[in-house]
Motif scaffolding. Structure first.
Motif, PDB file in Angstrom:
ATOM      1  N   ARG A 154       3.633  45.258  25.491  1.00  0.00           N
ATOM      2  CA  ARG A 154       2.301  44.819  25.928  1.00  0.00           C
ATOM      3  C   ARG A 154       2.355  44.062  27.249  1.00  0.00           C
ATOM      4  O   ARG A 154       1.390  44.057  27.989  1.00  0.00           O
ATOM      5  CB  ARG A 154       1.641  43.935  24.867  1.00  0.00           C
ATOM      6  N   GLY A 155       3.465  43.371  27.488  1.00  0.00           N
ATOM      7  CA  GLY A 155       3.659  42.691  28.761  1.00  0.00           C
ATOM      8  C   GLY A 155       2.882  41.413  28.976  1.00  0.00           C
ATOM      9  O   GLY A 155       2.921  40.854  30.057  1.00  0.00           O
ATOM     10  N   GLY A 156       2.158  40.945  28.000  1.00  0.00           N
ATOM     11  CA  GLY A 156       1.410  39.716  28.199  1.00  0.00           C
ATOM     12  C   GLY A 156       1.168  38.997  26.895  1.00  0.00           C
ATOM     13  O   GLY A 156       1.537  39.491  25.828  1.00  0.00           O
ATOM     14  N   PRO A 157       0.546  37.850  26.982  1.00  0.00           N
ATOM     15  CA  PRO A 157       0.266  37.085  25.763  1.00  0.00           C
ATOM     16  C   PRO A 157      -0.671  37.847  24.827  1.00  0.00           C
ATOM     17  O   PRO A 157      -1.529  38.602  25.282  1.00  0.00           O
ATOM     18  CB  PRO A 157      -0.417  35.814  26.270  1.00  0.00           C
ATOM     19  N   LEU A 158      -0.463  37.642  23.542  1.00  0.00           N
ATOM     20  CA  LEU A 158      -1.310  38.253  22.519  1.00  0.00           C
ATOM     21  C   LEU A 158      -1.760  37.182  21.543  1.00  0.00           C
ATOM     22  O   LEU A 158      -1.002  36.254  21.248  1.00  0.00           O
ATOM     23  CB  LEU A 158      -0.534  39.306  21.715  1.00  0.00           C
ATOM     24  N   SER A 159      -2.949  37.348  21.017  1.00  0.00           N
ATOM     25  CA  SER A 159      -3.355  36.468  19.929  1.00  0.00           C
ATOM     26  C   SER A 159      -2.536  36.867  18.708  1.00  0.00           C
ATOM     27  O   SER A 159      -2.052  38.007  18.604  1.00  0.00           O
ATOM     28  CB  SER A 159      -4.847  36.613  19.632  1.00  0.00           C
ATOM     29  N   ALA A 207      14.185  29.491  19.073  1.00  0.00           N
ATOM     30  CA  ALA A 207      15.261  30.101  19.861  1.00  0.00           C
ATOM     31  C   ALA A 207      14.808  30.380  21.300  1.00  0.00           C
ATOM     32  O   ALA A 207      15.555  30.957  22.086  1.00  0.00           O
ATOM     33  CB  ALA A 207      15.716  31.401  19.202  1.00  0.00           C
ATOM     34  N   ASP A 208      13.586  29.995  21.627  1.00  0.00           N
ATOM     35  CA  ASP A 208      12.998  30.202  22.949  1.00  0.00           C
ATOM     36  C   ASP A 208      12.897  31.685  23.311  1.00  0.00           C
ATOM     37  O   ASP A 208      12.943  32.052  24.485  1.00  0.00           O
ATOM     38  CB  ASP A 208      13.761  29.429  24.030  1.00  0.00           C
ATOM     39  N   LEU A 209      12.747  32.528  22.300  1.00  0.00           N
ATOM     40  CA  LEU A 209      12.561  33.955  22.556  1.00  0.00           C
ATOM     41  C   LEU A 209      11.087  34.298  22.747  1.00  0.00           C
ATOM     42  O   LEU A 209      10.763  35.329  23.336  1.00  0.00           O
ATOM     43  CB  LEU A 209      13.161  34.783  21.414  1.00  0.00           C
ATOM     44  N   VAL A 210      10.195  33.457  22.227  1.00  0.00           N
ATOM     45  CA  VAL A 210       8.760  33.567  22.463  1.00  0.00           C
ATOM     46  C   VAL A 210       8.203  32.156  22.617  1.00  0.00           C
ATOM     47  O   VAL A 210       8.832  31.181  22.216  1.00  0.00           O
ATOM     48  CB  VAL A 210       7.988  34.287  21.320  1.00  0.00           C
ATOM     49  N   ALA A 211       7.013  32.095  23.179  1.00  0.00           N
ATOM     50  CA  ALA A 211       6.255  30.845  23.200  1.00  0.00           C
ATOM     51  C   ALA A 211       5.081  31.055  22.259  1.00  0.00           C
ATOM     52  O   ALA A 211       4.377  32.067  22.355  1.00  0.00           O
ATOM     53  CB  ALA A 211       5.769  30.540  24.605  1.00  0.00           C
ATOM     54  N   PHE A 212       4.900  30.136  21.333  1.00  0.00           N
ATOM     55  CA  PHE A 212       3.810  30.238  20.366  1.00  0.00           C
ATOM     56  C   PHE A 212       2.978  28.974  20.441  1.00  0.00           C
ATOM     57  O   PHE A 212       3.455  27.887  20.163  1.00  0.00           O
ATOM     58  CB  PHE A 212       4.360  30.442  18.958  1.00  0.00           C
ATOM     59  N   ASP A 213       1.727  29.132  20.866  1.00  0.00           N
ATOM     60  CA  ASP A 213       0.806  28.010  20.976  1.00  0.00           C
ATOM     61  C   ASP A 213      -0.022  27.961  19.698  1.00  0.00           C
ATOM     62  O   ASP A 213      -0.892  28.804  19.480  1.00  0.00           O
ATOM     63  CB  ASP A 213      -0.089  28.197  22.203  1.00  0.00           C
ATOM     64  N   HIS A 214       0.257  26.965  18.859  1.00  0.00           N
ATOM     65  CA  HIS A 214      -0.449  26.837  17.580  1.00  0.00           C
ATOM     66  C   HIS A 214      -1.941  26.586  17.789  1.00  0.00           C
ATOM     67  O   HIS A 214      -2.757  27.038  16.988  1.00  0.00           O
ATOM     68  CB  HIS A 214       0.151  25.701  16.746  1.00  0.00           C
ATOM     69  N   GLU A 215      -2.265  25.876  18.849  1.00  0.00           N
ATOM     70  CA  GLU A 215      -3.661  25.517  19.088  1.00  0.00           C
ATOM     71  C   GLU A 215      -4.507  26.745  19.437  1.00  0.00           C
ATOM     72  O   GLU A 215      -5.579  26.948  18.892  1.00  0.00           O
ATOM     73  CB  GLU A 215      -3.732  24.486  20.214  1.00  0.00           C
TER      74      GLU A 215
END
Length: 124
Positions: A42-47, A95-103
């Motif tokens: 996808r190349g970008g952030p996803l919900s 592991a810093d393989l993704v960034a996950f924003d809980h908010e």
């Protein structure tokens, strides 16, 4: 005097033993590998909701000819979304393989995502 580690040289691409263990542990689950591959495609952030639906569709295409589902698609999506939120995304983020924003409930790539994807590609 202690031996230098990878953290002493942040620009190095090699992993020390602890880094390898963390990478192997993070990618041990097929769902976590699928998350990285989907984000890379996808190349970008996803919900989290879009990511969940994409992963269910990916799995359904792969196994539909061999499997009859006992659950509806809605039930499978909800079960996977819960697993991603509570288990898989935190593990990948640690592991810093993704960034996950809980908010905002969005998942995005990091500088290490491509290393994880490359590792998966080597295994396949």
């Amino acid at each position: 005097m202690s031996e230098p580690t990878v953290t002493d040289y942040p620009d190095r691409s090699e992993l020390d033993a602890d880094g390898c263990d963390e990478l192997f542990d993070s990618l041990a689950a097929a769902r976590r590998r699928a998350v990285l591959l989907e984000l890379a495609e996808r190349g970008g952030p996803l919900s989290i909701d879009d990511l969940t639906r994409a992963l269910v569709e990916r799995r359904d295409r792969r196994v539909a000819q061999y499997t009859q589902f006992d659950e509806t698609t809605t039930e499978r999506v909800e079960r996977l979304r819960i697993d991603l939120y509570h288990v898989h995304l935190p593990k990948l983020a640690a592991a810093d393989l993704v960034a996950f924003d809980h908010e905002t409930r969005r998942v995005s790539t990091t500088e290490r995502t491509s290393a994880g994807v490359d590792f998966i590609d080597e295994l396949q």
